[in-house]
Design a protein around this motif. Structure first.
Motif, PDB file in Angstrom:
ATOM      1  N   ALA A 264       6.733  37.442  -0.487  1.00 29.93           N
ATOM      2  CA  ALA A 264       5.445  36.735   0.098  1.00 29.93           C
ATOM      3  C   ALA A 264       5.928  37.589   2.052  1.00 29.93           C
ATOM      4  O   ALA A 264       4.184  38.083   1.879  1.00 29.93           O
ATOM      5  CB  ALA A 264       4.681  35.338  -0.281  1.00 29.93           C
ATOM      6  N   GLU A 265       6.451  37.580   2.165  1.00 27.89           N
ATOM      7  CA  GLU A 265       6.857  37.626   3.968  1.00 27.89           C
ATOM      8  C   GLU A 265       6.459  39.403   4.049  1.00 27.89           C
ATOM      9  O   GLU A 265       6.180  39.644   4.982  1.00 27.89           O
ATOM     10  CB  GLU A 265       8.055  37.772   3.655  1.00 27.89           C
ATOM     11  N   TYR A 266       5.911  40.270   2.311  1.00 25.39           N
ATOM     12  CA  TYR A 266       6.416  41.349   2.157  1.00 25.39           C
ATOM     13  C   TYR A 266       4.591  41.835   1.973  1.00 25.39           C
ATOM     14  O   TYR A 266       4.230  42.764   1.656  1.00 25.39           O
ATOM     15  CB  TYR A 266       7.477  42.729   1.782  1.00 25.39           C
ATOM     16  N   TYR A 267       3.811  40.904   2.097  1.00 28.26           N
ATOM     17  CA  TYR A 267       2.314  40.797   1.716  1.00 28.26           C
ATOM     18  C   TYR A 267       1.792  41.455   3.120  1.00 28.26           C
ATOM     19  O   TYR A 267       1.678  41.829   4.034  1.00 28.26           O
ATOM     20  CB  TYR A 267       1.950  39.237   2.009  1.00 28.26           C
ATOM     21  N   THR A 268       1.051  42.556   1.824  1.00 28.66           N
ATOM     22  CA  THR A 268      -0.079  43.397   2.318  1.00 28.66           C
ATOM     23  C   THR A 268      -1.028  43.846   1.786  1.00 28.66           C
ATOM     24  O   THR A 268      -0.824  43.479   0.554  1.00 28.66           O
ATOM     25  CB  THR A 268       0.899  44.730   2.927  1.00 28.66           C
ATOM     26  N   ILE A 331      -3.022  27.142  -6.350  1.00 31.82           N
ATOM     27  CA  ILE A 331      -2.429  25.851  -6.981  1.00 31.82           C
ATOM     28  C   ILE A 331      -1.098  26.591  -7.253  1.00 31.82           C
ATOM     29  O   ILE A 331      -0.314  26.030  -7.426  1.00 31.82           O
ATOM     30  CB  ILE A 331      -3.020  24.337  -7.557  1.00 31.82           C
ATOM     31  N   ALA A 332      -1.416  27.324  -8.434  1.00 33.01           N
ATOM     32  CA  ALA A 332      -0.277  27.552  -9.472  1.00 33.01           C
ATOM     33  C   ALA A 332       0.260  28.252  -8.374  1.00 33.01           C
ATOM     34  O   ALA A 332       1.875  28.394  -9.347  1.00 33.01           O
ATOM     35  CB  ALA A 332      -1.209  28.648 -10.841  1.00 33.01           C
ATOM     36  N   ASP A 333       0.210  29.636  -7.711  1.00 28.57           N
ATOM     37  CA  ASP A 333       0.881  30.612  -6.758  1.00 28.57           C
ATOM     38  C   ASP A 333       1.545  29.218  -5.791  1.00 28.57           C
ATOM     39  O   ASP A 333       3.107  29.695  -6.012  1.00 28.57           O
ATOM     40  CB  ASP A 333       0.383  31.749  -5.857  1.00 28.57           C
ATOM     41  N   ALA A 334       1.368  28.410  -5.323  1.00 26.57           N
ATOM     42  CA  ALA A 334       1.896  27.809  -4.876  1.00 26.57           C
ATOM     43  C   ALA A 334       3.741  27.183  -5.557  1.00 26.57           C
ATOM     44  O   ALA A 334       4.595  27.030  -4.783  1.00 26.57           O
ATOM     45  CB  ALA A 334       1.224  26.726  -3.465  1.00 26.57           C
ATOM     46  N   VAL A 335       3.409  26.124  -6.131  1.00 25.01           N
ATOM     47  CA  VAL A 335       4.011  25.571  -7.204  1.00 25.01           C
ATOM     48  C   VAL A 335       4.904  26.066  -8.040  1.00 25.01           C
ATOM     49  O   VAL A 335       6.116  25.763  -7.801  1.00 25.01           O
ATOM     50  CB  VAL A 335       2.632  24.892  -8.721  1.00 25.01           C
ATOM     51  N   LEU A 336       4.552  27.184  -8.351  1.00 22.06           N
ATOM     52  CA  LEU A 336       5.431  28.364  -9.174  1.00 22.06           C
ATOM     53  C   LEU A 336       7.021  28.553  -8.083  1.00 22.06           C
ATOM     54  O   LEU A 336       7.955  28.682  -8.294  1.00 22.06           O
ATOM     55  CB  LEU A 336       4.967  28.774 -10.345  1.00 22.06           C
ATOM     56  N   VAL A 337       6.279  29.613  -7.005  1.00 21.25           N
ATOM     57  CA  VAL A 337       6.822  29.727  -6.361  1.00 21.25           C
ATOM     58  C   VAL A 337       7.469  28.872  -6.016  1.00 21.25           C
ATOM     59  O   VAL A 337       9.329  29.057  -5.618  1.00 21.25           O
ATOM     60  CB  VAL A 337       5.935  30.864  -5.201  1.00 21.25           C
ATOM     61  N   ALA A 338       7.520  27.781  -5.255  1.00 24.64           N
ATOM     62  CA  ALA A 338       8.408  26.861  -4.815  1.00 24.64           C
ATOM     63  C   ALA A 338       8.952  26.043  -5.129  1.00 24.64           C
ATOM     64  O   ALA A 338      10.074  26.157  -4.902  1.00 24.64           O
ATOM     65  CB  ALA A 338       6.841  25.469  -3.529  1.00 24.64           C
ATOM     66  N   LEU A 339       8.583  26.194  -6.532  1.00 23.95           N
ATOM     67  CA  LEU A 339       9.717  25.664  -7.700  1.00 23.95           C
ATOM     68  C   LEU A 339      11.062  26.266  -7.379  1.00 23.95           C
ATOM     69  O   LEU A 339      12.023  25.740  -8.118  1.00 23.95           O
ATOM     70  CB  LEU A 339       9.437  25.230  -8.763  1.00 23.95           C
ATOM     71  N   CYS A 340      11.166  27.471  -7.426  1.00 25.38           N
ATOM     72  CA  CYS A 340      11.730  28.764  -7.327  1.00 25.38           C
ATOM     73  C   CYS A 340      12.733  28.048  -6.871  1.00 25.38           C
ATOM     74  O   CYS A 340      13.948  28.192  -6.872  1.00 25.38           O
ATOM     75  CB  CYS A 340      11.245  30.116  -7.116  1.00 25.38           C
ATOM     76  N   ARG A 375      -8.722  28.924  -0.474  1.00 22.41           N
ATOM     77  CA  ARG A 375     -10.202  29.524   0.538  1.00 22.41           C
ATOM     78  C   ARG A 375      -9.889  30.964   1.097  1.00 22.41           C
ATOM     79  O   ARG A 375     -11.042  31.519   0.876  1.00 22.41           O
ATOM     80  CB  ARG A 375     -10.378  28.520   0.790  1.00 22.41           C
ATOM     81  N   GLY A 376      -8.219  31.298   0.864  1.00 25.66           N
ATOM     82  CA  GLY A 376      -8.415  32.794   1.959  1.00 25.66           C
ATOM     83  C   GLY A 376      -7.034  33.107   1.172  1.00 25.66           C
ATOM     84  O   GLY A 376      -6.200  32.388   0.899  1.00 25.66           O
ATOM     85  N   ASN A 377      -6.993  34.158   1.304  1.00 27.40           N
ATOM     86  CA  ASN A 377      -5.756  34.490   0.961  1.00 27.40           C
ATOM     87  C   ASN A 377      -5.162  36.007   1.322  1.00 27.40           C
ATOM     88  O   ASN A 377      -4.493  37.066   1.360  1.00 27.40           O
ATOM     89  CB  ASN A 377      -5.858  35.611  -0.500  1.00 27.40           C
ATOM     90  N   THR A 378      -5.081  35.472   3.003  1.00 28.61           N
ATOM     91  CA  THR A 378      -4.765  36.396   3.980  1.00 28.61           C
ATOM     92  C   THR A 378      -2.331  35.877   3.953  1.00 28.61           C
ATOM     93  O   THR A 378      -2.597  35.323   2.904  1.00 28.61           O
ATOM     94  CB  THR A 378      -4.756  35.541   5.311  1.00 28.61           C
ATOM     95  N   LYS A 379      -1.859  36.916   4.275  1.00 27.63           N
ATOM     96  CA  LYS A 379      -0.642  36.339   3.965  1.00 27.63           C
ATOM     97  C   LYS A 379      -0.643  34.487   4.900  1.00 27.63           C
ATOM     98  O   LYS A 379       0.276  34.517   3.780  1.00 27.63           O
ATOM     99  CB  LYS A 379      -0.294  37.481   5.357  1.00 27.63           C
TER     100      LYS A 379
END
Length: 400
Positions: A264-268, A331-340, A375-379
């Motif tokens: 996500a640090e390269y999110y664009t 929520i799925a994004d946050a949980v799964l990526v964090a669990l890595c 609510r938002g999908n900015t970087k």
């Protein structure tokens, strides 16, 4: 990350920044761009009798529609039959759109369902049904039709517009052109979802990995889908027929989101553009790295289920003092990526699952800006919600 080779392979994705079009150039530069034929697609139109078209489809690699698993909203036998009836009574049929990937080899961009119906009809797999103008033909296959009816259909034609190979001079531009055409087309059927477009544009081993992972018991359970059945390769089961999440392949897209948002640090380009970007780059991954990606996803979602169980990916609703009924993407994004970051501490996290759930609930109660619920999908939004769940898991472990 499961090993160094995967880390190195994905690191190469971001060495070359994505191409960005200039939004402000002079009139002279605009005229020069037009004169150079930049951003101009080269096309040609073809027309063929139905019987001849069917015969041509039998040639290997000529114009085969995408595999069925790449699109779930398929035409029923009745809808296919109506197309054949339209040919019989000479109702104009919209042209197909195809992309010439190499000389005389075509990828179908719009018209998969029509091609499939024509093939089923001429191969006698389609038994006509639901005809309104010619109900006398219901129950018949092509070979069982009266001779004059067969001749009447055979003399009808199908046309197609070809986006020629000359439209682009490099692979990146070729994909951009195909994506543009896919997005602008809406003829002959239901508009393609974003993931269906990706399936067609980026067909290959990585795309197959996404499909295969979407069929695993853990993934289906997390998203409240019934266990996968081979029957899904030929028709949509009744219990899924009204699920937009399933029909538009959002269940597959969720796995792509996991792989992509680990970077996500390269999110664009917004969520959609970033997923397109990652999927294009992931086509270069080899078998070992694809296997490692698959294992990474299975471990991550397996751990999520062990910790959250039936609460997996569900939001806590402070105003109702209860958990929401359905899983949510953000929520799925946050949980799964964090669990890595915590896969090596899986047993400790599972032993602290009550603490994890309590801390997650507290984060939802503090989340007045809707960061966790997407609510938002900015970087910054994406990075913030992943950071929240990393904090939850770290604090749960610190309390151990």
């Amino acid at each position: 990350m499961t090993n160094k080779s995967l880390a190195d392979a994905e690191a190469e994705f971001w060495q070359k920044p994505p191409k960005v079009a200039k939004s402000h150039i002079s009139d002279e530069e605009i005229d020069s761009k037009y004169d150079s034929k930049s951003e101009r697609i080269v096309t040609e139109t073809n027309r063929e009798k139905l019987q001849n078209f069917y015969d041509a489809l039998q040639r290997p690699n000529y114009m085969d529609p995408r595999p069925f698993y790449q699109r779930r909203q398929r035409w029923s036998a009745e809808r296919q039959s109506q197309l054949i009836e339209s040919f019989l009574i000479n109702i104009p049929i919209p042209p197909l759109f195809v992309y010439e990937s190499k000389p005389n080899v075509y990828e179908v961009m719009d018209g998969q369902q029509r091609i499939t119906a024509i093939k089923a009809f001429y191969s006698n797999e389609l038994k006509l049904t639901g005809l309104e103008r010619w109900p006398e033909l219901n129950g018949r296959t092509y070979s069982k039709l009266p001779s004059k009816i067969k001749a009447g259909i055979d003399r009808r034609s199908i046309s197609w517009i070809t986006v020629l190979h000359e439209s682009s001079d490099n692979e990146e531009d070729a994909f951009a052109i195909k994506q543009l055409v896919f997005e602008r087309l809406n003829t002959g059927g239901v508009k393609l979802s974003h993931q269906e477009i990706r399936n067609a544009l980026f067909a290959g081993p990585f795309n197959s990995l996404l499909v295969n992972l979407s069929r695993t018991p853990e993934h289906r359970h997390a998203w409240r889908l019934p266990e996968f059945s081979l029957a899904e390769e030929t028709y949509v089961p009744e219990q899924l027929a009204k699920s937009g999440f399933y029909l538009e392949m959002e269940d597959i897209e969720m796995i792509l989101r996991f792989f992509a948002l680990r970077h996500a640090e390269y999110y664009t380009k917004g969520m959609r553009g970033f997923l397109d970007l990652y999927m294009e780059k992931a086509r270069k991954l080899d078998g070992e790295n694809l296997q490692n990606l698959g294992e990474l996803y299975k471990k991550s979602i397996g751990l999520a289920l062990k910790i959250f169980d039936e609460l997996t990916f569900r939001p806590y609703l402070p105003e109702k003092k209860n958990w929401g009924a359905q899983p949510q993407k953000a929520i799925a994004d946050a949980v799964l990526v964090a669990l890595c970051d915590f896969l090596n501490q899986d047993k400790e996290l599972v032993s602290q699952k009550t603490r994890v759930i309590d801390l997650t609930k507290q984060e939802f109660e503090k989340d007045t800006n809707g960061v966790l619920t997407g609510r938002g999908n900015t970087k910054n939004d994406v990075l913030d919600r992943i950071a929240v769940m990393r904090r939850v898991f770290a604090n749960a472990l610190n309390a151990h």
